[in-house]
Design an enzyme around this catalytic site. Structure first.
Site, short mmCIF file in Angstrom:
data_model
loop_
_atom_site.label_atom_id
_atom_site.label_comp_id
_atom_site.label_asym_id
_atom_site.label_seq_id
_atom_site.Cartn_x
_atom_site.Cartn_y
_atom_site.Cartn_z
N SER A 240 0.85 -1.13 0.05
CA SER A 240 0.04 -0.01 -0.08
C SER A 240 0.99 1.16 -0.05
O SER A 240 1.55 1.48 0.91
CB SER A 240 -0.98 0.07 1.45
OG SER A 240 -1.45 1.24 1.19
N ASP B 3 -6.66 -6.50 3.93
CA ASP B 3 -6.26 -5.38 3.81
C ASP B 3 -6.11 -4.77 5.42
O ASP B 3 -6.93 -4.62 5.92
CB ASP B 3 -7.06 -4.46 3.04
CG ASP B 3 -6.35 -3.19 2.96
OD1 ASP B 3 -5.10 -2.80 3.14
OD2 ASP B 3 -7.25 -1.88 2.45
N HIS C 227 -8.34 0.88 -4.02
CA HIS C 227 -9.16 0.94 -3.09
C HIS C 227 -9.90 2.18 -2.58
O HIS C 227 -9.41 3.13 -1.90
CB HIS C 227 -8.34 0.31 -1.79
CG HIS C 227 -9.25 0.20 -0.50
ND1 HIS C 227 -8.75 0.08 0.88
CD2 HIS C 227 -10.47 0.08 -0.25
CE1 HIS C 227 -9.59 -0.34 1.58
NE2 HIS C 227 -10.77 -0.29 1.11
N MET D 114 -9.26 8.21 0.13
CA MET D 114 -9.89 8.50 1.54
C MET D 114 -10.40 9.73 1.36
O MET D 114 -9.84 10.76 0.95
CB MET D 114 -9.17 8.36 2.65
CG MET D 114 -8.38 7.02 2.94
SD MET D 114 -7.70 7.34 4.42
CE MET D 114 -6.61 5.72 4.52
N MET E 204 -11.41 -6.00 5.33
CA MET E 204 -10.41 -5.41 6.07
C MET E 204 -10.23 -5.82 7.33
O MET E 204 -10.77 -6.52 8.16
CB MET E 204 -11.20 -3.99 6.65
CG MET E 204 -11.64 -3.02 5.42
SD MET E 204 -10.19 -2.56 4.25
CE MET E 204 -9.32 -1.85 5.53
N MET F 90 -12.06 4.22 -0.34
CA MET F 90 -12.78 4.30 0.86
C MET F 90 -13.34 5.98 0.83
O MET F 90 -13.03 6.91 1.53
CB MET F 90 -11.73 4.47 1.98
CG MET F 90 -11.33 3.12 2.22
SD MET F 90 -9.76 2.93 3.37
CE MET F 90 -8.48 3.26 1.86
N ASP G 123 -4.78 3.65 -1.96
CA ASP G 123 -5.82 4.09 -0.83
C ASP G 123 -6.38 5.37 -1.02
O ASP G 123 -5.83 6.25 -0.55
CB ASP G 123 -5.29 3.65 0.54
CG ASP G 123 -5.14 2.31 0.97
OD1 ASP G 123 -5.98 1.55 0.89
OD2 ASP G 123 -4.03 1.89 1.31
N HIS H 83 -1.33 -0.99 -4.37
CA HIS H 83 -2.54 -0.75 -3.74
C HIS H 83 -2.70 0.44 -3.54
O HIS H 83 -1.90 0.94 -2.69
CB HIS H 83 -2.55 -1.77 -2.41
CG HIS H 83 -3.90 -1.63 -1.69
ND1 HIS H 83 -4.85 -2.47 -1.93
CD2 HIS H 83 -4.50 -0.85 -0.59
CE1 HIS H 83 -5.94 -2.02 -1.22
NE2 HIS H 83 -5.65 -1.14 -0.30
#
Ligand code: DX5
Ligand code: ZN
Length: 214
Positions: free
Chosen positions: A6, A173, A64, A35, A135, A66, A33, A31
Protein backbone atom coordinates in the site's frame (compact mmCIF):
# COMPACT_ATOMS: atom_id res chain seq x y z
CA UNK A 1 -0.01 -15.51 -2.55
CA UNK A 2 -0.03 -12.15 -4.23
CA UNK A 3 1.47 -9.18 -2.37
CA UNK A 4 0.04 -5.69 -2.84
CA UNK A 5 2.08 -3.02 -1.02
CA UNK A 6 0.00 0.00 0.00
CA UNK A 7 1.43 3.35 -1.12
CA UNK A 8 -0.36 4.94 1.84
CA UNK A 9 2.79 4.20 3.84
CA UNK A 10 5.18 5.41 1.12
CA UNK A 11 7.17 8.64 1.36
CA UNK A 12 4.80 11.09 -0.37
CA UNK A 13 7.73 13.41 -1.06
CA UNK A 14 9.42 10.59 -2.97
CA UNK A 15 6.58 8.76 -4.67
CA UNK A 16 8.42 8.23 -7.94
CA UNK A 17 11.32 6.62 -6.06
CA UNK A 18 8.98 4.37 -4.08
CA UNK A 19 6.98 3.32 -7.17
CA UNK A 20 10.25 2.49 -8.97
CA UNK A 21 11.34 0.43 -5.94
CA UNK A 22 8.07 -1.54 -6.14
CA UNK A 23 8.56 -2.03 -9.89
CA UNK A 24 11.87 -3.74 -9.09
CA UNK A 25 10.45 -5.78 -6.23
CA UNK A 26 8.66 -9.15 -6.16
CA UNK A 27 5.29 -7.50 -5.45
CA UNK A 28 2.27 -8.27 -7.62
CA UNK A 29 -0.02 -5.24 -7.43
CA UNK A 30 0.29 -1.63 -6.22
CA UNK A 31 -2.49 -0.87 -3.72
CA UNK A 32 -3.74 2.74 -3.82
CA UNK A 33 -5.89 3.95 -0.90
CA UNK A 34 -8.28 6.80 -1.64
CA UNK A 35 -9.95 8.41 1.40
CA UNK A 36 -12.52 11.21 1.39
CA UNK A 37 -12.76 12.25 5.06
CA UNK A 38 -16.45 11.23 5.02
CA UNK A 39 -16.58 7.46 4.60
CA UNK A 40 -13.43 7.23 6.73
CA UNK A 41 -12.04 9.77 9.24
CA UNK A 42 -8.98 10.62 7.14
CA UNK A 43 -8.03 12.06 3.74
CA UNK A 44 -5.22 10.47 1.73
CA UNK A 45 -4.76 11.29 -1.96
CA UNK A 46 -6.89 11.56 -5.07
CA UNK A 47 -6.70 11.40 -8.85
CA UNK A 48 -3.86 13.86 -9.58
CA UNK A 49 -1.53 11.92 -7.29
CA UNK A 50 -2.69 8.54 -8.63
CA UNK A 51 -2.20 9.75 -12.21
CA UNK A 52 1.36 10.71 -11.32
CA UNK A 53 2.02 7.30 -9.75
CA UNK A 54 0.41 5.50 -12.70
CA UNK A 55 2.89 7.16 -15.06
CA UNK A 56 5.74 5.23 -13.39
CA UNK A 57 3.99 2.06 -12.23
CA UNK A 58 4.77 -1.10 -14.16
CA UNK A 59 2.66 -3.37 -11.92
CA UNK A 60 -1.14 -3.63 -11.97
CA UNK A 61 -2.98 -1.02 -9.89
CA UNK A 62 -5.44 -2.10 -7.20
CA UNK A 63 -7.49 0.99 -6.32
CA UNK A 64 -9.27 0.90 -2.94
CA UNK A 65 -11.92 3.59 -2.70
CA UNK A 66 -12.79 4.52 0.88
CA UNK A 67 -15.27 7.14 -0.28
CA UNK A 68 -19.02 7.62 -0.34
CA UNK A 69 -20.68 7.06 -3.73
CA UNK A 70 -17.68 5.37 -5.37
CA UNK A 71 -19.79 4.79 -8.50
CA UNK A 72 -19.10 8.43 -9.41
CA UNK A 73 -15.45 7.55 -10.06
CA UNK A 74 -15.61 4.34 -12.14
CA UNK A 75 -14.56 6.04 -15.38
CA UNK A 76 -11.70 7.96 -13.76
CA UNK A 77 -10.32 4.86 -12.09
CA UNK A 78 -10.55 3.02 -15.42
CA UNK A 79 -8.70 5.91 -17.08
CA UNK A 80 -5.78 5.30 -14.70
CA UNK A 81 -5.45 1.87 -16.29
CA UNK A 82 -6.36 0.16 -13.00
CA UNK A 83 -6.66 -3.61 -12.93
CA UNK A 84 -8.91 -3.82 -9.86
CA UNK A 85 -11.41 -1.32 -8.47
CA UNK A 86 -12.37 -2.08 -4.87
CA UNK A 87 -15.50 -0.42 -3.47
CA UNK A 88 -16.94 -0.78 0.02
CA UNK A 89 -20.24 -2.62 0.31
CA UNK A 90 -21.16 -0.12 3.06
CA UNK A 91 -20.77 2.78 0.61
CA UNK A 92 -22.98 1.37 -2.17
CA UNK A 93 -26.76 1.43 -1.98
CA UNK A 94 -26.92 -0.36 -5.35
CA UNK A 95 -23.92 -2.63 -5.03
CA UNK A 96 -24.97 -4.96 -7.86
CA UNK A 97 -25.15 -2.05 -10.29
CA UNK A 98 -21.75 -0.68 -9.24
CA UNK A 99 -20.14 -4.09 -9.82
CA UNK A 100 -21.57 -4.20 -13.35
CA UNK A 101 -20.33 -0.64 -14.00
CA UNK A 102 -16.80 -1.55 -12.92
CA UNK A 103 -16.74 -4.61 -15.19
CA UNK A 104 -18.27 -2.71 -18.11
CA UNK A 105 -15.39 -0.23 -17.75
CA UNK A 106 -12.96 -3.11 -18.30
CA UNK A 107 -11.74 -3.58 -14.73
CA UNK A 108 -11.90 -6.41 -12.24
CA UNK A 109 -14.57 -5.80 -9.62
CA UNK A 110 -13.70 -5.96 -5.93
CA UNK A 111 -16.01 -5.48 -2.97
CA UNK A 112 -14.54 -4.63 0.42
CA UNK A 113 -16.09 -5.34 3.81
CA UNK A 114 -15.38 -3.47 7.03
CA UNK A 115 -14.55 -5.61 10.07
CA UNK A 116 -18.15 -5.48 11.37
CA UNK A 117 -19.84 -6.14 8.03
CA UNK A 118 -21.10 -9.72 7.71
CA UNK A 119 -20.19 -11.93 4.75
CA UNK A 120 -23.88 -12.30 3.84
CA UNK A 121 -23.65 -8.73 2.48
CA UNK A 122 -21.86 -10.10 -0.60
CA UNK A 123 -23.52 -13.53 -0.73
CA UNK A 124 -25.89 -12.60 -3.57
CA UNK A 125 -23.16 -11.07 -5.77
CA UNK A 126 -20.06 -13.23 -5.25
CA UNK A 127 -20.52 -15.00 -8.58
CA UNK A 128 -19.95 -11.62 -10.28
CA UNK A 129 -16.89 -10.64 -8.26
CA UNK A 130 -13.21 -10.93 -9.08
CA UNK A 131 -12.09 -9.94 -5.57
CA UNK A 132 -13.62 -9.90 -2.10
CA UNK A 133 -11.48 -7.81 0.22
CA UNK A 134 -11.77 -8.12 3.99
CA UNK A 135 -10.51 -5.28 6.16
CA UNK A 136 -8.23 -6.52 8.92
CA UNK A 137 -8.53 -3.11 10.60
CA UNK A 138 -11.07 -0.29 10.56
CA UNK A 139 -10.21 1.63 7.39
CA UNK A 140 -8.68 5.09 7.51
CA UNK A 141 -5.14 4.64 8.76
CA UNK A 142 -2.07 2.52 8.24
CA UNK A 143 -0.20 0.84 11.05
CA UNK A 144 -3.16 -0.37 13.12
CA UNK A 145 -3.37 -3.63 15.06
CA UNK A 146 -4.86 -6.62 13.20
CA UNK A 147 -8.39 -7.63 14.26
CA UNK A 148 -8.09 -11.37 14.96
CA UNK A 149 -11.69 -12.22 13.94
CA UNK A 150 -10.54 -11.58 10.36
CA UNK A 151 -8.91 -15.05 10.37
CA UNK A 152 -12.17 -16.86 11.02
CA UNK A 153 -13.97 -14.53 8.61
CA UNK A 154 -11.42 -15.46 5.92
CA UNK A 155 -12.06 -19.18 6.49
CA UNK A 156 -15.82 -18.65 6.28
CA UNK A 157 -15.43 -16.56 3.10
CA UNK A 158 -13.37 -19.39 1.55
CA UNK A 159 -16.29 -21.76 2.29
CA UNK A 160 -18.84 -19.31 0.88
CA UNK A 161 -16.88 -18.89 -2.36
CA UNK A 162 -16.60 -22.68 -2.75
CA UNK A 163 -20.32 -23.12 -2.12
CA UNK A 164 -21.17 -20.48 -4.72
CA UNK A 165 -18.56 -21.68 -7.25
CA UNK A 166 -17.05 -18.19 -7.20
CA UNK A 167 -13.50 -17.75 -8.42
CA UNK A 168 -13.11 -14.43 -6.61
CA UNK A 169 -9.76 -13.85 -4.93
CA UNK A 170 -9.73 -13.22 -1.18
CA UNK A 171 -7.75 -10.07 -0.43
CA UNK A 172 -6.91 -8.92 3.11
CA UNK A 173 -6.16 -5.28 3.90
CA UNK A 174 -4.83 -3.96 7.19
CA UNK A 175 -2.59 -5.35 9.89
CA UNK A 176 -0.69 -7.69 7.58
CA UNK A 177 2.85 -8.40 8.79
CA UNK A 178 5.28 -11.30 9.33
CA UNK A 179 3.13 -12.63 12.18
CA UNK A 180 -0.33 -12.38 10.61
CA UNK A 181 0.56 -13.22 6.99
CA UNK A 182 1.15 -16.97 7.55
CA UNK A 183 -2.08 -17.21 9.54
CA UNK A 184 -3.98 -15.49 6.73
CA UNK A 185 -2.39 -17.76 4.13
CA UNK A 186 -3.51 -20.82 6.11
CA UNK A 187 -7.01 -19.34 6.45
CA UNK A 188 -7.31 -19.09 2.65
CA UNK A 189 -6.18 -15.60 1.65
CA UNK A 190 -4.96 -15.06 -1.94
CA UNK A 191 -3.81 -11.43 -1.84
CA UNK A 192 -2.22 -9.57 1.07
CA UNK A 193 -2.06 -5.78 1.23
CA UNK A 194 0.80 -4.50 3.37
CA UNK A 195 1.57 -0.86 4.08
CA UNK A 196 3.53 -0.25 7.26
CA UNK A 197 5.07 -3.74 7.24
CA UNK A 198 6.68 -3.01 3.85
CA UNK A 199 7.56 0.68 4.11
CA UNK A 200 8.51 0.47 7.78
CA UNK A 201 11.02 -2.31 7.09
CA UNK A 202 14.74 -1.60 6.90
CA UNK A 203 14.63 -2.98 3.35
CA UNK A 204 11.13 -2.86 1.80
CA UNK A 205 12.15 -5.08 -1.14
CA UNK A 206 13.38 -7.81 1.20
CA UNK A 207 10.18 -7.55 3.23
CA UNK A 208 8.06 -8.00 0.08
CA UNK A 209 10.14 -11.04 -0.90
CA UNK A 210 9.79 -12.47 2.63
CA UNK A 211 5.98 -12.12 2.59
CA UNK A 212 5.78 -13.44 -0.96
CA UNK A 213 7.82 -16.57 -0.14
CA UNK A 214 5.97 -17.56 3.03
C1 DX5 B 1 -6.34 1.28 5.61
C2 DX5 B 1 -5.88 1.07 4.19
C3 DX5 B 1 -4.79 0.07 4.09
C4 DX5 B 1 -3.55 0.49 4.82
C5 DX5 B 1 -2.97 -0.73 5.43
O1 DX5 B 1 -7.46 2.09 5.63
O2 DX5 B 1 -6.96 0.61 3.38
O3 DX5 B 1 -4.52 -0.29 2.75
O4 DX5 B 1 -2.58 1.09 4.00
O5 DX5 B 1 -1.93 -0.36 6.26
P1 DX5 B 1 -1.18 -1.40 7.18
O6 DX5 B 1 -0.65 -2.48 6.28
O7 DX5 B 1 -0.12 -0.57 7.80
O8 DX5 B 1 -2.19 -1.95 8.16
ZN1 ZN C 1 -6.48 -0.32 1.37
Amino acid sequence: MLIAPSLLSADFANLQRDVEMLNQSACDWLHLDVMDGVFVPNISFGFPVMEAMARYARKPLDVHLMVVQPEKFVERVAALGAKVMNVHAEACTHLHRVIQQIKAAGMQAGVTLNPHTPLCTVEEVVEDLDVVMLMGVNPGFGGQRFIVNTLDKTRRLRELLAKKNSRALIEIDGGVNRETAPLLRDAGADVLVAGSAVFGAACPEDEIAYLKNL
